[in-house]
Design a protein around this motif. Structure first.
Motif, PDB file in Angstrom:
ATOM      1  N   ASN A  38       1.080   1.533   1.169  1.00  0.00           N
ATOM      2  CA  ASN A  38       1.465   0.789   2.365  1.00  0.00           C
ATOM      3  C   ASN A  38       2.925   1.030   2.714  1.00  0.00           C
ATOM      4  O   ASN A  38       3.280   1.197   3.885  1.00  0.00           O
ATOM      5  N   ILE A  39       3.792   1.066   1.716  1.00  0.00           N
ATOM      6  CA  ILE A  39       5.210   1.306   1.958  1.00  0.00           C
ATOM      7  C   ILE A  39       5.427   2.702   2.540  1.00  0.00           C
ATOM      8  O   ILE A  39       6.171   2.882   3.510  1.00  0.00           O
ATOM      9  N   ILE A  40       4.762   3.691   1.969  1.00  0.00           N
ATOM     10  CA  ILE A  40       4.906   5.068   2.452  1.00  0.00           C
ATOM     11  C   ILE A  40       4.374   5.197   3.878  1.00  0.00           C
ATOM     12  O   ILE A  40       4.995   5.836   4.734  1.00  0.00           O
ATOM     13  N   THR A  41       3.237   4.569   4.143  1.00  0.00           N
ATOM     14  CA  THR A  41       2.649   4.624   5.483  1.00  0.00           C
ATOM     15  C   THR A  41       3.554   3.936   6.503  1.00  0.00           C
ATOM     16  O   THR A  41       3.754   4.447   7.607  1.00  0.00           O
ATOM     17  N   SER A  42       4.103   2.790   6.143  1.00  0.00           N
ATOM     18  CA  SER A  42       5.006   2.070   7.050  1.00  0.00           C
ATOM     19  C   SER A  42       6.247   2.897   7.358  1.00  0.00           C
ATOM     20  O   SER A  42       6.709   2.933   8.501  1.00  0.00           O
ATOM     21  N   PHE A  43       6.785   3.576   6.345  1.00  0.00           N
ATOM     22  CA  PHE A  43       7.941   4.441   6.557  1.00  0.00           C
ATOM     23  C   PHE A  43       7.603   5.559   7.539  1.00  0.00           C
ATOM     24  O   PHE A  43       8.343   5.810   8.488  1.00  0.00           O
TER      25      PHE A  43
ATOM     26  N   LYS B  50      16.104   1.529   6.048  1.00  0.00           N
ATOM     27  CA  LYS B  50      16.307   0.080   5.968  1.00  0.00           C
ATOM     28  C   LYS B  50      15.042  -0.604   5.444  1.00  0.00           C
ATOM     29  O   LYS B  50      15.125  -1.519   4.618  1.00  0.00           O
ATOM     30  N   LEU B  51      13.884  -0.139   5.883  1.00  0.00           N
ATOM     31  CA  LEU B  51      12.608  -0.673   5.404  1.00  0.00           C
ATOM     32  C   LEU B  51      12.437  -0.400   3.915  1.00  0.00           C
ATOM     33  O   LEU B  51      12.046  -1.291   3.154  1.00  0.00           O
ATOM     34  N   LEU B  52      12.752   0.814   3.486  1.00  0.00           N
ATOM     35  CA  LEU B  52      12.641   1.152   2.066  1.00  0.00           C
ATOM     36  C   LEU B  52      13.608   0.339   1.213  1.00  0.00           C
ATOM     37  O   LEU B  52      13.263  -0.087   0.106  1.00  0.00           O
ATOM     38  N   MET B  53      14.807   0.110   1.713  1.00  0.00           N
ATOM     39  CA  MET B  53      15.785  -0.676   0.964  1.00  0.00           C
ATOM     40  C   MET B  53      15.327  -2.132   0.821  1.00  0.00           C
ATOM     41  O   MET B  53      15.512  -2.751  -0.225  1.00  0.00           O
ATOM     42  N   LYS B  54      14.709  -2.673   1.870  1.00  0.00           N
ATOM     43  CA  LYS B  54      14.198  -4.040   1.805  1.00  0.00           C
ATOM     44  C   LYS B  54      13.097  -4.147   0.750  1.00  0.00           C
ATOM     45  O   LYS B  54      13.055  -5.108  -0.028  1.00  0.00           O
ATOM     46  N   GLU B  55      12.214  -3.165   0.713  1.00  0.00           N
ATOM     47  CA  GLU B  55      11.142  -3.161  -0.291  1.00  0.00           C
ATOM     48  C   GLU B  55      11.704  -2.994  -1.701  1.00  0.00           C
ATOM     49  O   GLU B  55      11.217  -3.598  -2.645  1.00  0.00           O
TER      50      GLU B  55
END
Length: 91
Positions: free
Chosen positions: A24-29, A75-80
């Motif tokens: 999910n994280i990879i897809t969102s990125f 920024k999304l990856l850093m939040k995760e």
């Protein structure tokens, strides 16, 4: 015997949940980066078509879309990553 199977199923389900979270994280990125690039490209294309028609605005807005996409994606990856670090510290 039955308890061993249940324990193995619990372990497997936890592994699957972790796998789905990472996917999910990879897809969102990917979606974040690609959508920013596409929107920047579309804005540049239509502004260029409407004004000068020499592809300068298309290039400018495409570069802005790439920069914006990478910024928002990181920024999304850093939040995760902060969420994961918070969970590790609590455990």
């Amino acid at each position: 015997m039955a308890e061993d199977r249940k324990d193995k199923q619990k372990v497997n389900s936890k592994e699957y949940i972790q796998l789905f979270k990472k996917t999910n994280i990879i897809t969102s990125f990917g979606i974040t980066v690609i959508s920013n690039i596409a929107i920047g490209g579309l804005i540049g294309y239509y502004l260029d078509k409407w004004t000068f028609n020499n592809k300068v605005l298309l290039l400018i807005f495409l570069i802005l879309g790439i920069v914006s996409g990478m910024y928002n994606g990181i920024k999304l990856l850093m939040k995760e990553a902060e969420k994961e670090n918070g969970k590790d510290k609590k455990s």
